[in-house]
Scaffold this active site. Structure first.
Site, short mmCIF file in Angstrom:
data_model
loop_
_atom_site.label_atom_id
_atom_site.label_comp_id
_atom_site.label_asym_id
_atom_site.label_seq_id
_atom_site.Cartn_x
_atom_site.Cartn_y
_atom_site.Cartn_z
N LYS A 72 0.81 -1.22 0.00
CA LYS A 72 0.00 0.00 0.00
C LYS A 72 0.84 1.27 0.00
CE LYS A 72 -4.17 -2.03 2.02
NZ LYS A 72 -5.22 -1.91 3.06
N ASP A 109 -10.59 2.08 2.23
CA ASP A 109 -10.90 1.29 3.43
C ASP A 109 -11.81 2.04 4.40
OD1 ASP A 109 -9.47 -0.96 2.67
OD2 ASP A 109 -7.61 -0.26 3.57
N ASN A 156 -3.91 1.59 22.05
CA ASN A 156 -3.04 0.65 21.34
C ASN A 156 -2.07 0.05 22.34
OD1 ASN A 156 -2.17 -0.44 18.67
ND2 ASN A 156 -0.24 0.55 19.21
N GLU A 160 2.87 4.83 22.18
CA GLU A 160 3.48 5.86 21.33
C GLU A 160 2.85 5.89 19.92
OE1 GLU A 160 6.06 4.92 24.65
OE2 GLU A 160 5.16 3.64 23.07
N ILE A 220 -13.22 -5.09 12.22
CA ILE A 220 -12.91 -5.13 10.79
C ILE A 220 -12.41 -6.49 10.36
CG2 ILE A 220 -12.41 -2.65 10.82
CD1 ILE A 220 -9.45 -3.41 10.29
N TYR A 222 -12.79 -10.28 9.43
CA TYR A 222 -13.93 -11.03 8.91
C TYR A 222 -13.65 -12.52 8.76
CZ TYR A 222 -11.51 -10.28 4.42
OH TYR A 222 -10.60 -10.24 3.41
N GLY A 243 -17.37 -7.44 10.09
CA GLY A 243 -16.43 -6.74 9.22
C GLY A 243 -16.51 -7.05 7.74
N GLN A 250 -15.63 -1.34 0.35
CA GLN A 250 -14.42 -0.66 -0.08
C GLN A 250 -14.07 -0.99 -1.54
OE1 GLN A 250 -11.17 -2.08 -0.83
NE2 GLN A 250 -12.05 -4.14 -0.71
#
Length: 279
Positions: A72, A109, A156, A160, A220, A222, A243, A250
């Site tokens: 990507k 997305d 997360n 950071e 998300i 699936y 998802g 998308q």
């Protein structure tokens, strides 16, 4: 059986590996439905070959392609033209080639995620949303949610990365990974953008006891279609959104760019792709 000719419009999905991709299933389903002279094929492309393959596809008359892991960011670098969404992401998942030889790209997305929620009747304006994860998927989801005037919070395992994402988006706040379950009562929507709970990945340890009865939970992931998070939410009586719909929605923009038809996501398509997940 759909027959293609020498005039066929051809698109592809590029990844390494690519065997897992369901994109050929759904795009060729749409091609069959709309009786389009075309095909959509999977191409396993190594990272070091990616840029050369894109140029070869353009020269060979392909209409464009989807790109998945790990391409990507490289796809973004190949583009002559990108939209604001792609600029914010620094990556693209959809490319199309113009008649004058330009490579255009965007990231669909986030829009696919929002469209999936809309299909489920979920409104987002002014809603308080907790996003689990701070990777590329979280970035796409968070950016699109902000366009819907939602209020986002990121958590997360590596704090950071969450802080960097909020800084890049210039919006939202961060909470510690160890405390997100305790704060669930203050959120309207919980979104898992991590690979936790995905088939073959590590187990997802969590507790939903502090969730409000109006919390909506979406994932998300699936594969499996009903993830551990969604199963736990259903057992608690919470509304859930799986998802798979994000994957389907998308894909719509790319199909429209390559084949000239704006397809729809409906029950028939969903079940067709879902059945492949069981095999």
């Amino acid at each position: 059986m759909q027959i293609i000719t020498g005039k066929a419009k051809i698109a592809a999905v590029l990844g390494w590996p690519i065997e897992h991709s369901r994109s050929p299933l759904l795009h060729n389903f749409w091609l069959q439905r709309h009786q389009i002279d075309g095909a959509y094929i999977p191409l396993a492309v190594k990272a070091e070959d990616f840029k050369d393959v894109i140029q070869t596809m353009k020269a060979a008359g392909f209409k464009g392609c989807n790109v998945t892991i790990p391409h990507k960011e490289a796809a973004y670098q190949c583009c002559d033209i990108v939209d604001e969404t792609a600029k914010k992401m620094g990556s693209v998942n959809t490319l199309w080639f113009t008649e004058d030889g330009k490579i255009c790209g965007t990231s669909t997305d986030g829009d696919g995620f929002v469209a999936n929620l809309r299909d489920a009747g979920i409104t987002l304006t002014n809603k308080k949303i907790l996003i689990l994860g701070a990777g590329g998927a979280a970035r796409s989801v968070a950016y699109s949610l902000l366009q819907e005037n939602a209020q986002i919070t990121i958590t997360n395992r590596t704090l950071e990365r969450a802080e960097q994402l909020v800084q890049d988006l210039n919006s939202g706040r961060v909470i510690d990974w160890q405390s997100w379950t305790k704060e669930l009562g203050s959120f309207d929507l919980l979104v898992n953008t991590t690979s936790l709970g995905m088939e073959g990945k590590e187990d997802f340890q969590f507790d939903l006891q502090n969730a409000s009865k109006n919390l909506v939970v979406t994932d998300i992931v699936y594969v499996p279609r009903i993830t551990p998070l969604l199963k736990a939410a259903e057992q608690k009586g919470l509304k859930t959104v799986e998802g798979l719909g994000m994957l389907l929605h998308q894909a719509r923009l790319g199909f429209s760019k390559w084949f000239g038809v704006d397809p729809i996501v409906d029950h028939e398509l969903t079940e067709f792709v879902a059945n492949s997940l069981k095999k």
